[in-house]
Design a protein around this motif. Sequence first.
Motif, mmCIF file in Angstrom:
data_model
loop_
_atom_site.group_PDB
_atom_site.id
_atom_site.type_symbol
_atom_site.label_atom_id
_atom_site.label_comp_id
_atom_site.label_asym_id
_atom_site.label_seq_id
_atom_site.Cartn_x
_atom_site.Cartn_y
_atom_site.Cartn_z
ATOM 1 N N ALA A 34 0.828 -1.205 0.000
ATOM 2 C CA ALA A 34 0.000 0.000 0.000
ATOM 3 C C ALA A 34 0.864 1.257 0.000
ATOM 4 O O ALA A 34 0.567 2.226 -0.714
ATOM 5 C CB ALA A 34 -0.932 -0.005 1.211
ATOM 6 N N GLY B 252 2.430 1.597 -3.380
ATOM 7 C CA GLY B 252 1.416 2.067 -4.327
ATOM 8 C C GLY B 252 1.178 3.563 -4.206
ATOM 9 O O GLY B 252 1.074 4.272 -5.222
ATOM 10 N N PHE B 253 1.111 4.055 -2.964
ATOM 11 C CA PHE B 253 0.951 5.492 -2.769
ATOM 12 C C PHE B 253 2.137 6.254 -3.346
ATOM 13 O O PHE B 253 1.972 7.273 -4.032
ATOM 14 C CB PHE B 253 0.799 5.825 -1.287
ATOM 15 C CG PHE B 253 1.110 7.261 -0.973
ATOM 16 C CD1 PHE B 253 0.215 8.263 -1.316
ATOM 17 C CD2 PHE B 253 2.318 7.609 -0.380
ATOM 18 C CE1 PHE B 253 0.519 9.606 -1.068
ATOM 19 C CE2 PHE B 253 2.619 8.943 -0.118
ATOM 20 C CZ PHE B 253 1.716 9.939 -0.465
ATOM 21 N N VAL C 266 -5.490 4.769 2.053
ATOM 22 C CA VAL C 266 -5.401 3.308 2.125
ATOM 23 C C VAL C 266 -4.087 2.894 2.775
ATOM 24 O O VAL C 266 -4.042 1.985 3.611
ATOM 25 C CB VAL C 266 -5.529 2.683 0.718
ATOM 26 C CG1 VAL C 266 -5.200 1.192 0.752
ATOM 27 C CG2 VAL C 266 -6.938 2.897 0.177
ATOM 28 N N THR D 64 -5.083 6.716 -2.361
ATOM 29 C CA THR D 64 -4.053 5.712 -2.086
ATOM 30 C C THR D 64 -3.310 6.029 -0.791
ATOM 31 O O THR D 64 -2.882 5.120 -0.072
ATOM 32 C CB THR D 64 -3.055 5.607 -3.248
ATOM 33 O OG1 THR D 64 -2.498 6.913 -3.506
ATOM 34 C CG2 THR D 64 -3.722 5.091 -4.508
ATOM 35 N N VAL E 52 1.895 6.398 -7.190
ATOM 36 C CA VAL E 52 0.896 7.356 -7.691
ATOM 37 C C VAL E 52 1.329 8.789 -7.389
ATOM 38 O O VAL E 52 1.324 9.667 -8.261
ATOM 39 C CB VAL E 52 -0.486 7.067 -7.065
ATOM 40 C CG1 VAL E 52 -1.493 8.141 -7.471
ATOM 41 C CG2 VAL E 52 -0.985 5.697 -7.498
#
Length: 296
Positions: free
Chosen positions: A88, A91-92, A126, A123, A95
């Motif tokens: 996670a 992923g952040f 999350v 993101t 992005v």
Amino acid sequence: MEMALSELSLVLFTTLAPAGIAGYLVMAAFGLMAPDGAAARASRYLVVPLAIAITGLIASATHLGTPANALYVLAGLGRSPLSNEVVAVVGFLAVGGVYWMLSFGDRLGRAVRRAWLVAAIATGLVALLMISLAYSVGTVPTWSLPMAPLTLWLGAAGPGAAVGLLGLLASGQRLPRSFAAAVLGAAAALSVADGLALWLEWEALGAIQTTVQRASDLVPHLPLVAVGYPVAALALLLGTARALAVAARRGDVANPDGGAVAARAVVGAGACCAGLLAACFAVRFCFYAMYMTAGV
């Protein structure tokens, strides 16, 4: 205490990564509300929260022992809370980092810019959720308390606000008073709530014990941290507010040297940011120090 000392890399990760993510969210919120020109300039300084979050991720990577163990982390996606946490955050960063790089090209239209910022905010939220839930393990009752995830969320507010405002100050933005007041006010309220959550956590620890030890004995200084953290956070947030006030005067006639005034404001905000990160580090250190497995 020994557990916390052996897990300093994770203490750093859970201090820096949430603060960096929260700081990014503050700057992204400004980007959504600001005019296109101001939003574009601010976007180029998203490197400030990104660098802090990446530093936290790098610190956590040292916990793996060897880079090859990263493959096992990816293999546990969906069934391992720790794997979900790392993926996670990555992923952040993907992005948010791609948006930061694209912001230098001045080719993003308003709709695309806002859509990307919304995606980065989503993101980021999350990632914060996954970090807060990564240690909710049934076999470690001291980490599975309902206050544990809450203290991570609340503890990220103060440092995150300072990181975000530091990035905006570094970009040369003249922040609207309403925006700065909202960010600082929310961070102050959440920091006080964090102190309350830490106190409730201390009370809950008194009921957890094994045949040889009570959980509260592992962190005898937690009450001091529960009181001291919100006090320190409020003082440092006031310092950040002072830095914002100094920056607002950089164009006044009485301060013709606007660059020097702005630099002093950035240095002041940076010092407050470092102090808030140090206070958050103390809270996270206590969390790891209270490690106690069931039945031991």
